[in-house]
Design an enzyme around this catalytic site. Structure first.
Site, PDB file in Angstrom:
ATOM      1  N   ASP A   1       0.855  -1.186   0.000  1.00 54.11           N
ATOM      2  CA  ASP A   1       0.000   0.000   0.000  1.00 54.11           C
ATOM      3  C   ASP A   1       0.898   1.246   0.000  1.00 54.11           C
ATOM      4  O   ASP A   1       2.052   1.191   0.444  1.00 54.11           O
ATOM      5  CB  ASP A   1      -0.879  -0.046   1.257  1.00 54.11           C
ATOM      6  CG  ASP A   1      -1.799   1.145   1.350  1.00 54.11           C
ATOM      7  OD1 ASP A   1      -2.221   1.662   0.304  1.00 54.11           O
ATOM      8  OD2 ASP A   1      -2.093   1.552   2.490  1.00 54.11           O
TER       9      ASP A   1
ATOM     10  N   ASP B   1      -0.220   4.939   0.909  1.00 55.21           N
ATOM     11  CA  ASP B   1      -0.448   5.847   2.046  1.00 55.21           C
ATOM     12  C   ASP B   1      -0.389   5.098   3.373  1.00 55.21           C
ATOM     13  O   ASP B   1      -1.054   4.088   3.568  1.00 55.21           O
ATOM     14  CB  ASP B   1      -1.815   6.530   1.901  1.00 55.21           C
ATOM     15  CG  ASP B   1      -1.821   7.458   0.698  1.00 55.21           C
ATOM     16  OD1 ASP B   1      -0.964   8.343   0.651  1.00 55.21           O
ATOM     17  OD2 ASP B   1      -2.658   7.263  -0.201  1.00 55.21           O
TER      18      ASP B   1
ATOM     19  N   ASP C   1      -2.351  -0.823   5.730  1.00 56.19           N
ATOM     20  CA  ASP C   1      -2.786  -0.352   7.059  1.00 56.19           C
ATOM     21  C   ASP C   1      -4.300  -0.462   7.252  1.00 56.19           C
ATOM     22  O   ASP C   1      -4.799  -0.162   8.334  1.00 56.19           O
ATOM     23  CB  ASP C   1      -2.350   1.104   7.278  1.00 56.19           C
ATOM     24  CG  ASP C   1      -3.030   2.037   6.291  1.00 56.19           C
ATOM     25  OD1 ASP C   1      -2.923   1.782   5.073  1.00 56.19           O
ATOM     26  OD2 ASP C   1      -3.681   2.995   6.724  1.00 56.19           O
TER      27      ASP C   1
END
Lengths: 174, 174
Positions: free
Chosen positions: A7, A9, A134
């Site tokens: 990922d 961000d 996240d």
């Protein structure tokens, strides 16, 4: 070669950190310095301030100067010699971010080829051996092995293997 | 619900048609009108003209006004009631096209949610039940059922089930 999707961000880019900085310097709230290191914005900010922050994310230029998460560059470089490394980011929510997110990756992770970059919305369309993310919702629909990258907004989540840092990822995967 | 991934260029958008039009009107070659309806640009154009065409694809605005392929809108609308429809396009090769390709989809296929749009490079990272694509290399690495959308640059390909039109896709999948 096994495949890893990373990922962008809050895994490669410290987007939460940049937003926290903006709240501290521009929102006039007089909050303790470590307010957002252990809780999400929703837990602290009023609805109006959350909306204000969401608008800031949509502003031109927001994604251009986000700091890189500690040790990400070195560890991703090492991973890319042992795995096929992809970046998979939910950029579709922010259409004005496309070019900025692409240029940011070129700048900080030039060894990741454009063929290995994916801008999407629903990540359940992606298939690989590992996903480091996240967001629990992205790990939930992933068919491979998911690793939850520690973030203030996922501290309560216990359903996934948690990694606290890029050094820990290096220990696990290299 | 089964999932279908649709390619954008030369499946939803008549990108080849727009390029053919440009060659006919701007390259001064005096070619028969149907030259590119049954052969790829590489078979006809000089290396220099191919490079010129490739540069045109990279120009700002190229992807904004591409015509929609015949019957695509109606059939994709009908498909989206029976399948989960995603668009998966190799946009990463053309970073300046991101916003144009996104806006084009919003304009012509507004019923496809941004969550179901994927910009990528190597499509082998995508997983679904069906992929409709004009590029054999994308079907080669796809684990579901691939359908080759007929195009002047894939006429020699015999390794995949070929569909000639959106009407034929409707007959097969609806």
């Amino acid at each position: 070669m096994l495949r890893i999707i990373l990922d962008q961000d809050d895994v490669l880019a410290d987007t939460h950190g940049k937003l926290a900085q903006i709240v501290h310097t521009e929102f006039g709230l007089d909050l303790p310095e470590d307010t957002f290191s252990h809780q999400p914005f929703q837990a602290v900010l009023s609805d109006a301030d959350q909306k204000k922050l969401y608008k800031i994310i949509h502003q031109k230029g927001f994604f251009t100067d986000i700091p890189v998460i500690k040790d990400a560059q070195e560890v991703v470089k090492a991973l890319s010699e042992k795995y096929e490394v992809f970046v998979g980011t939910a950029a579709m929510e922010f259409p004005s971010s496309f070019r900025e997110k692409y240029d940011w990756l070129q700048q900080h992770f030039p060894f990741i080829h454009w063929r290995n970059i994916v801008f999407c919305g629903d990540k359940s369309i992606l298939h690989a051996d590992y996903l480091i993310d996240d967001m629990p919702r992205n790990l939930k629909t992933f068919s491979g092995k998911g690793l939850l990258f520690n973030a203030p907004h996922n501290l309560q989540e216990t359903g996934y293997e948690r990694v606290m840092s890029w050094q820990e990822i290096a220990t696990k995967l290299l």
